[in-house]
Scaffold this active site. Structure first.
Site, PDB file in Angstrom:
ATOM      1  N   CYS A  15     -53.817  61.620 -14.115  1.00 46.95           N
ATOM      2  CA  CYS A  15     -53.706  60.670 -13.007  1.00 46.95           C
ATOM      3  C   CYS A  15     -53.745  59.249 -13.565  1.00 46.95           C
ATOM      4  CB  CYS A  15     -54.874  60.893 -12.042  1.00 46.95           C
ATOM      5  SG  CYS A  15     -54.912  59.781 -10.628  1.00 46.95           S
ATOM      6  N   HIS A  34     -45.217  57.883  -4.418  1.00 47.96           N
ATOM      7  CA  HIS A  34     -44.204  56.838  -4.263  1.00 47.96           C
ATOM      8  C   HIS A  34     -44.794  55.545  -3.715  1.00 47.96           C
ATOM      9  CE1 HIS A  34     -41.747  60.470  -4.440  1.00 47.96           C
ATOM     10  NE2 HIS A  34     -40.787  59.686  -4.887  1.00 47.96           N
TER      11      HIS A  34
END
Length: 90
Positions: A15, A34
């Site tokens: 991450c 996104h």
């Protein structure tokens, strides 16, 4: 949904958001998050994304203020772009 090479590549990556107290640290839970701004139900281009575990992605979309979003997303986006570029995907 079409699984693009950038979305596929996000799987099993670390991450890049790493939100303290939120991030689960599990690469198996990482997806391409996104950038906001395309409109409800419409995703931006996959080049405008970051690698985010499910808890960090949820925090980004549902909890973060506009200021928190800006501080978290864009550095994560740059880190993701560097990773994607190193792999020759851009």
């Amino acid at each position: 949904m079409v699984m693009t090479k950038l979305r596929r590549f996000a799987r099993n990556q670390p991450c890049t958001l790493r939100i303290p107290g939120v991030c689960c640290g599990d690469p198996e839970k990482v997806v391409l998050a996104h950038a906001h701004g395309a409109g409800m139900g419409i995703k931006t281009n996959d080049k405008l994304g970051c690698h985010a575990c499910h808890p960090c992605h949820d925090w980004l979309d549902r909890v973060a203020t506009a200021e928190e979003y800006e501080r978290a997303f864009w550095p994560a986006h740059l880190e993701t772009l560097k990773r994607v570029e190193r792999e020759g995907l851009l």
